[in-house]
Design an enzyme around this catalytic site. Structure first.
Site, mmCIF file in Angstrom:
data_model
loop_
_atom_site.group_PDB
_atom_site.id
_atom_site.type_symbol
_atom_site.label_atom_id
_atom_site.label_comp_id
_atom_site.label_asym_id
_atom_site.label_seq_id
_atom_site.Cartn_x
_atom_site.Cartn_y
_atom_site.Cartn_z
ATOM 1 N N LYS A 1 0.113 4.282 -0.297
ATOM 2 C CA LYS A 1 -0.505 5.487 0.287
ATOM 3 C C LYS A 1 -0.277 6.687 -0.656
ATOM 4 O O LYS A 1 -0.206 6.499 -1.870
ATOM 5 C CB LYS A 1 0.021 5.733 1.700
ATOM 6 C CG LYS A 1 -0.114 4.471 2.555
ATOM 7 C CD LYS A 1 0.042 4.685 4.026
ATOM 8 C CE LYS A 1 -0.109 3.354 4.751
ATOM 9 N NZ LYS A 1 -0.038 3.477 6.207
ATOM 10 N N GLY B 1 2.711 2.516 10.710
ATOM 11 C CA GLY B 1 3.638 3.631 10.515
ATOM 12 C C GLY B 1 4.388 4.051 11.770
ATOM 13 O O GLY B 1 5.041 5.089 11.781
ATOM 14 N N GLU C 1 -6.805 4.690 8.092
ATOM 15 C CA GLU C 1 -6.604 6.109 7.765
ATOM 16 C C GLU C 1 -7.845 6.695 7.107
ATOM 17 O O GLU C 1 -8.179 7.863 7.316
ATOM 18 C CB GLU C 1 -5.356 6.261 6.867
ATOM 19 C CG GLU C 1 -4.078 6.027 7.667
ATOM 20 C CD GLU C 1 -2.891 5.539 6.854
ATOM 21 O OE1 GLU C 1 -2.917 5.594 5.616
ATOM 22 O OE2 GLU C 1 -1.911 5.078 7.491
ATOM 23 N N HIS D 1 -9.508 1.036 5.259
ATOM 24 C CA HIS D 1 -8.211 1.270 5.899
ATOM 25 C C HIS D 1 -8.422 2.250 7.056
ATOM 26 O O HIS D 1 -9.214 3.196 6.946
ATOM 27 C CB HIS D 1 -7.210 1.840 4.888
ATOM 28 C CG HIS D 1 -5.814 1.861 5.420
ATOM 29 N ND1 HIS D 1 -5.391 2.819 6.316
ATOM 30 C CD2 HIS D 1 -4.759 1.034 5.225
ATOM 31 C CE1 HIS D 1 -4.130 2.583 6.640
ATOM 32 N NE2 HIS D 1 -3.720 1.501 5.992
ATOM 33 N N ASN E 1 0.864 -1.191 0.000
ATOM 34 C CA ASN E 1 0.000 0.000 0.000
ATOM 35 C C ASN E 1 0.898 1.237 0.000
ATOM 36 O O ASN E 1 1.472 1.580 1.022
ATOM 37 C CB ASN E 1 -0.892 -0.049 1.255
ATOM 38 C CG ASN E 1 -1.676 1.232 1.458
ATOM 39 O OD1 ASN E 1 -1.800 2.049 0.551
ATOM 40 N ND2 ASN E 1 -2.220 1.392 2.664
ATOM 41 N N SER F 1 3.709 -1.803 10.398
ATOM 42 C CA SER F 1 5.166 -1.853 10.551
ATOM 43 C C SER F 1 5.745 -3.243 10.261
ATOM 44 O O SER F 1 6.731 -3.649 10.876
ATOM 45 C CB SER F 1 5.581 -1.361 11.941
ATOM 46 O OG SER F 1 5.185 -0.012 12.118
ATOM 47 N N GLU G 1 -4.961 -4.835 10.946
ATOM 48 C CA GLU G 1 -3.943 -3.802 11.101
ATOM 49 C C GLU G 1 -4.182 -3.049 12.405
ATOM 50 O O GLU G 1 -5.001 -2.115 12.437
ATOM 51 C CB GLU G 1 -4.024 -2.813 9.931
ATOM 52 C CG GLU G 1 -3.737 -3.446 8.588
ATOM 53 C CD GLU G 1 -3.258 -2.405 7.592
ATOM 54 O OE1 GLU G 1 -2.155 -2.579 7.062
ATOM 55 O OE2 GLU G 1 -3.954 -1.412 7.368
HETATM 56 P P1 PGA Z 1 2.988 0.493 7.619
HETATM 57 O O1 PGA Z 1 1.486 0.665 7.031
HETATM 58 O O2 PGA Z 1 3.520 -0.782 7.060
HETATM 59 O O3 PGA Z 1 3.718 1.715 7.130
HETATM 60 O O4 PGA Z 1 2.848 0.450 9.098
HETATM 61 C C1 PGA Z 1 0.640 -0.433 6.871
HETATM 62 C C2 PGA Z 1 -0.679 0.006 6.305
HETATM 63 O O5 PGA Z 1 -1.171 1.088 6.696
HETATM 64 O O6 PGA Z 1 -1.281 -0.685 5.464
#
Ligand code: PGA
Length: 250
Positions: free
Chosen positions: A11, A173, A97, A95, A9, A213, A167
């Site tokens: 983003k 992140g 976010e 997601h 992903n 992460s 997640e």
């Molecule tokens: P990250 O994000 O690997 O940067 O923690 C994962 C995600 O949001 O899908």
């Protein structure tokens, strides 16, 4: 046997040139395997990247979001049908976010999943608890309601096209990864919930990805967990060597 899946992903990162370069680098460096590899770039790059990944075995294209509406006067929206028409086979739905910054509700997610399924997209349905919910000790309840409020609107024959991504928000992140024990415990719980909503047989077929992460160092241990079928990778998917190493971590 469930498929092994690694989805990157991206983003809101990269320009078109950078996106094309990254995908070319990934394709040239990746070790051939049966692992399903899904590249999930921003919308404007989908068509160009489809010309690259569309030709490579075991690579697929996904989108980061789709509209809950089919078509019409909705400025700025991108429909599932449009995504399918540019070569997408997968789409992220829910997601954290999008839930947090764009106020997506469970009702929206039901509509988005319906649109995706109606246009032959395989949704990757994201669920996960916040740090407060984890520390409060009620994370299983949070996951249970995220699943029940959305997935109960679907039949078993619809659900078999849906992939789940667990997640934990506190791991996205942040560099704070769930331990293998935390991941396995939650993935097992999610599978049990799928069995109670649908059936044990369907639960055994459901792919459940871990995200938060996940990187080239920890992917191997996470993917070794019995109920972890792969990863949804954010930051580490923007580096070709890291992404390729993660796809080779099963
Ligand atoms: P990250 O994000 O690997 O940067 O923690 C994962 C995600 O949001 O899908």
């Amino acid at each position: 046997m469930r498929k092994k899946i690694v989805a990157g992903n991206w983003k809101m990162n990269n320009t078109l040139d950078e996106a094309v370069y990254l995908v070319e680098e990934i394709i040239s460096k990746v070790k051939q395997s049966e692992v399903v590899k899904i590249i999930i770039p921003p919308f404007p790059f989908l068509e160009s990247l489809n010309r690259k990944v569309g030709e490579v075995v075991s690579f697929h294209l996904g989108a980061q979001n789709c509209s809950s509406l089919p078509h019409g006067a909705y400025t700025g929206e991108v429909s599932a049908k449009m995504l399918h028409s540019v070569g997408c086979q997968y789409v992220l739905v829910g997601h954290s976010e999008r839930r947090a910054y764009f106020n997506e509700t469970n009702e929206d997610l039901v509509l988005k999943l319906r649109e995706a399924l109606a246009h032959q997209l395989k949704p990757i349905f994201c669920i996960g608890e916040s740090l407060d919910q984890r520390e409060g000790g009620f994370y299983f309840e949070v996951i249970k309601s995220q699943m029940a409020e959305v997935l109960s609107h679907f039949s078993a024959s619809e659900f078999i096209n849906i992939i789940i991504a667990y997640e934990p928000i506190w791991a996205i992140g942040t560099g704070l990864t769930a331990t293998t024990q935390q991941a396995q415990e939650m993935h097992q719980y999610i599978r049990t919930e799928v069995a109670s909503i649908f059936s044990e047989e369907i639960a055994q077929q459901t792919s459940i990805l871990y995200g938060g992460s996940c990187n080239a160092k920890n992917a191997h241990d996470l993917f070794a967990c019995k109920d972890v079928d792969g990863g949804l990778i954010g930051g580490a998917s923007l580096n070709a060597d890291d992404f390729c190493a993660i796809t080779a971590s099963f």
